[in-house]
Design a protein around this motif. Sequence first.
Motif, short mmCIF file in Angstrom:
data_model
loop_
_atom_site.label_atom_id
_atom_site.label_comp_id
_atom_site.label_asym_id
_atom_site.label_seq_id
_atom_site.Cartn_x
_atom_site.Cartn_y
_atom_site.Cartn_z
N SER A 1 18.02 53.11 -57.06
CA SER A 1 18.75 53.45 -58.28
C SER A 1 19.64 54.66 -58.09
N THR A 2 19.20 55.61 -57.28
CA THR A 2 19.94 56.86 -57.10
C THR A 2 21.12 56.69 -56.14
N PRO A 25 16.69 57.77 -64.02
CA PRO A 25 18.06 57.73 -64.59
C PRO A 25 18.86 56.60 -63.96
N THR A 26 19.58 55.88 -64.77
CA THR A 26 20.45 54.80 -64.28
C THR A 26 21.79 54.89 -64.99
N LYS A 27 22.87 54.65 -64.23
CA LYS A 27 24.21 54.70 -64.79
C LYS A 27 24.79 53.32 -65.04
N THR A 32 13.39 54.44 -57.19
CA THR A 32 14.17 55.67 -57.32
C THR A 32 15.27 55.73 -56.26
N ARG A 90 11.44 53.40 -73.15
CA ARG A 90 12.73 52.80 -73.52
C ARG A 90 12.67 51.29 -73.44
N ALA A 115 11.55 56.22 -66.65
CA ALA A 115 12.24 57.52 -66.70
C ALA A 115 13.31 57.68 -65.63
N ARG A 146 19.81 49.21 -64.29
CA ARG A 146 18.77 49.26 -65.33
C ARG A 146 18.02 47.95 -65.41
#
Length: 432
Positions: free
Chosen positions: A229-230, A280-282, A226, A325, A278, A287
């Motif tokens: 990724s953030t 979030p990745t941009k 997290t 996903r 879950a 990802r």
Amino acid sequence: MKTYEEQLNDIQLEKKAWVQTVNRHFETMPTPNWLDGSSIKRGVSVIVASHDSEELLRACLASLEAQTIHASLIEWVLVFNGPNREALRAVSESFGRDVDVVRLEVEEANVSIARNQGIDASTRQYVTFLDEDDTFSPTYVERLFEQALPNRIVIADIQDRSPSGEALPSPLHREFERLTGQETTYEQMSQLLTLNACKLVPAVYAKQVRYEPILRSGEDVVYFSTLFSTYTPEVKILPSGTDAIYYRQVRERSVSRQAVSQDFSVDQRLSVIKRLDAIPTKEASIRRFIERKIDAQTSMMSLFYETVPEQRDHIRTLVREAALRYFSFSILNQHAAERGIVIGEHLERAGTLIAEFPEDVVIRVYLMAPYTRQELRSHVTDEQFERLTFANMSLPNWSILPEVCYSSGDVRAVALCTEHHLGVKSYSVPSR
């Protein structure tokens, strides 16, 4: 030699530059009130969550006392959790008399709760974690702090030791040696990034991410996945041969070495996978990093999956119900394959061939390049695809295929060309 006033001025200028860098880097992100520039102190907070052994805690704290960094630059945050917390706290009173020490007690034996409280209580620019059964080399904190920046995570060497102190073969140390001095992506160094050990983290990141108390294992994987990724911080890996070493004690009853079981290998792994999926990745690269962490958890599942053929359909159902996903059934199946098929140019025949095997059989597919798994997927049902694992082979390697087939047991082949079939049991789908 600089006077006291000159040294003090240098420190004040360094702190001001640190706050300016943080503000600039986080100008589009919400930051906590903790970053007001007045409550933050220069240096490193070492967070130790302790719940187990008084003897282990003594060795851990002795390694902290041996740190070469100036005492003014280090803070110990000791969080004693669980039923033995009072005895552990009493042990700690004999250590840390020359440094700032914060001692906290948590009734519940939960490492995530303990670490969260330790992070909240920390007051220095950077944090690092030390498990109570592990130790630091004497220069560990000093070397990390020398390379620290407000938007950089610094990674040190990590080496495994037995409870008696003997050096053990260490895949993590080999990974450190492989990566040091290289320009690498998160995906390429994902194994080291999500360990709780061997890294220095800017507190501005650490204080905005939480360990999840509900997770009984893998909480560090979710926490650091997290964080990276953030905020996508820079990563600095210390040079090979560094004297900054995190010594990890490998014990049979440690969380990461639990025996395979339905609870640890399936239920706990799926809990971690759901939270990773879950995040979030941009960016596509981030990802892919998350998906590699999911693959690592799935690989742990596969060791149990191999041993329980009667439960495989139930496990696949649990995965489907998670509505992820991303999930690789190929990795889940990697150790369980009992049969094999060779697929060449006639992908459209694959579904018919797979249907010849019993529905509970896991199949290893030798897939001839340039075909891809996704191309094959369009020619088989979802249920068939979930029973497959793959071994890609390039065209020059097809000369060894007879050996592959005979060593694998019952291997059947879809035509590589219209006349050519290989396998212990040759199988031909009639031409249309």
